[in-house]
Scaffold this active site. Structure first.
Site, short mmCIF file in Angstrom:
data_model
loop_
_atom_site.label_atom_id
_atom_site.label_comp_id
_atom_site.label_asym_id
_atom_site.label_seq_id
_atom_site.Cartn_x
_atom_site.Cartn_y
_atom_site.Cartn_z
N SER A 144 0.85 -1.19 0.00
CA SER A 144 0.00 0.00 0.00
C SER A 144 0.89 1.25 0.00
O SER A 144 1.76 1.38 -0.85
CB SER A 144 -0.96 -0.03 1.20
OG SER A 144 -1.97 0.94 1.07
N GLU A 250 -1.35 -2.53 -8.16
CA GLU A 250 -2.64 -2.84 -7.54
C GLU A 250 -3.16 -1.58 -6.88
O GLU A 250 -2.42 -0.61 -6.71
CB GLU A 250 -2.49 -3.97 -6.51
CG GLU A 250 -1.56 -3.67 -5.33
CD GLU A 250 -2.22 -2.91 -4.19
OE1 GLU A 250 -3.45 -3.04 -4.02
OE2 GLU A 250 -1.51 -2.18 -3.48
N HIS A 320 -4.58 -5.49 -1.76
CA HIS A 320 -5.35 -5.29 -0.53
C HIS A 320 -6.35 -6.43 -0.35
O HIS A 320 -7.56 -6.22 -0.26
CB HIS A 320 -6.07 -3.94 -0.58
CG HIS A 320 -5.17 -2.76 -0.43
ND1 HIS A 320 -4.31 -2.36 -1.43
CD2 HIS A 320 -4.99 -1.88 0.59
CE1 HIS A 320 -3.64 -1.29 -1.03
NE2 HIS A 320 -4.03 -0.98 0.20
#
Length: 350
Positions: A144, A250, A320
């Site tokens: 992230s 992502e 995630h």
């Protein structure tokens, strides 16, 4: 006379090397001749330092991370800085950077795991002590917002960093399996196999579908992470050079039009069009139903990435999601878009 000439030549080379190591770009050392540095492998009983370089972490999530790591056979360490709240951050920029710098400098810490992600890492990139990191190489793991740290540190020092679970998401069998395979059981080659989707909610969710965007094969170093962070670093000293790389991407909870905007920005970067492969993980919460005034996630990705003619795939097991494989930044890998296969071609740790 020849010995004196030889000595002077050696001294000049040594002096240049020393200067190269000591010269800084602001507070950032120059790249060490692009030398790749692999951290040492992890063993049971090693101590993992926990940091929160972005958002604050809830106390119960911190204790969950500690419990998970201890069940995996590790010792844990963290400072009081990780428990604080400074608005939505765990602490001030200075204290979060200091925590990370001290973890690298601490000889008793064998690896560093980010307890959680959350915005804040780009704010501390120029506060990191890259000389200390270079002198104390150890594994740094997270995903992230941690994308910024992983790629910046690799670019500035050559230290291989790891896009993988954070402490609060490591309690998953698949995630732990690849954490151990990559960081504890190095092999000459390691296939990164996709997780088997047993949860009906995942199996029927379009965001988990696996499909080829453009067929072909590629080989190169792995770089990437969160699409939002990868694009946020464009135009900064920490921008990723995608040339001849395998780029993995992502994101989470971004509407298709926002994915469209970020991919459009990426495709305008010259080095991105020279990538050897593009690998999407699962973009959880990013799909929408097709309507007259909206596109699906798949339509956006096919439209933006397909025309590049670069081998590309969507739906690999990272992001995630519970099943989050560990991908080492800077390690050579091969990729087959048609077969949806990714393989590490060298050990990521020494």
């Amino acid at each position: 006379m020849s010995k004196r000439r030889s000595f002077l030549k050696s001294a000049t080379v040594l002096g240049a090397a020393t200067l190269l190591h000591q010269t800084s770009w602001g507070n950032q050392p120059l790249a060490q001749l692009n030398t790749k540095i692999k951290p040492k492998k992890l063993n049971p009983g090693d101590t993992i330092g926990l940091v929160a370089p972005g958002f604050a972490i809830a106390e119960e999530k911190l204790y969950l991370a500690v419990d998970t790591l201890e069940k995996m056979g590790f010792k844990t360490y963290y400072t009081d800085r990780i428990k604080g709240n400074f608005g939505y951050f765990s602490n001030t920029d200075e204290e979060r950077a200091k925590d990370l710098n001290e973890m690298f400098a601490n000889k008793k810490i064998d690896a560093i795991l980010c307890a959680r992600g959350g915005y804040g890492c780009t704010r501390i990139l120029d506060m990191l002590d890259y000389d200390t990191i270079l002198d104390n190489p150890k594994a740094l793991i997270g995903f992230s917002d941690i994308t910024a740290l992983l790629n910046a540190i690799y670019k500035k020092t050559g230290l291989v960093c790891f896009h993988g679970p954070v402490g609060s998401t490591l309690d998953d069998e698949y995630s732990q399996s690849y954490f151990q395979k990559v960081l504890m059981e190095p092999e000459e080659t390691l296939p990164i196999k996709n997780a088997i989707l047993r949860d009906p909610k995942q199996y029927r969710n379009s965001e988990y579908y696996r499909y080829t965007i453009h067929a072909g094969t590629g080989q190169g170093e792995l770089v990437g992470g969160s699409l939002s962070l990868v694009t946020a670093m464009i135009g900064t000293p920490y921008e990723i050079d995608f040339t001849d790389k395998l780029v993995f991407l992502e994101d989470v909870e971004e509407a298709p039009y926002r994915i469209d905007r970020m991919l459009t920005q990426l495709t305008d970067v010259e080095s991105f069009t020279k990538a050897k492969g593009i690998i999407f993980g699962v973009c959880k919460g990013c799909d929408r139903k097709r309507t007259t005034d909206n596109f699906t996630l798949r339509e956006v990705i096919m439209d933006r990435i397909g025309p590049l003619g670069i081998p590309a795939v969507y739906g690999m097991s990272f992001g995630h999601i519970p099943q989050n494989s560990t991908l080492p930044i800077g390690i050579e890998a091969s990729f087959n878009a048609y077969k949806k296969q990714l393989k590490l071609l060298e050990p990521a740790v020494s």
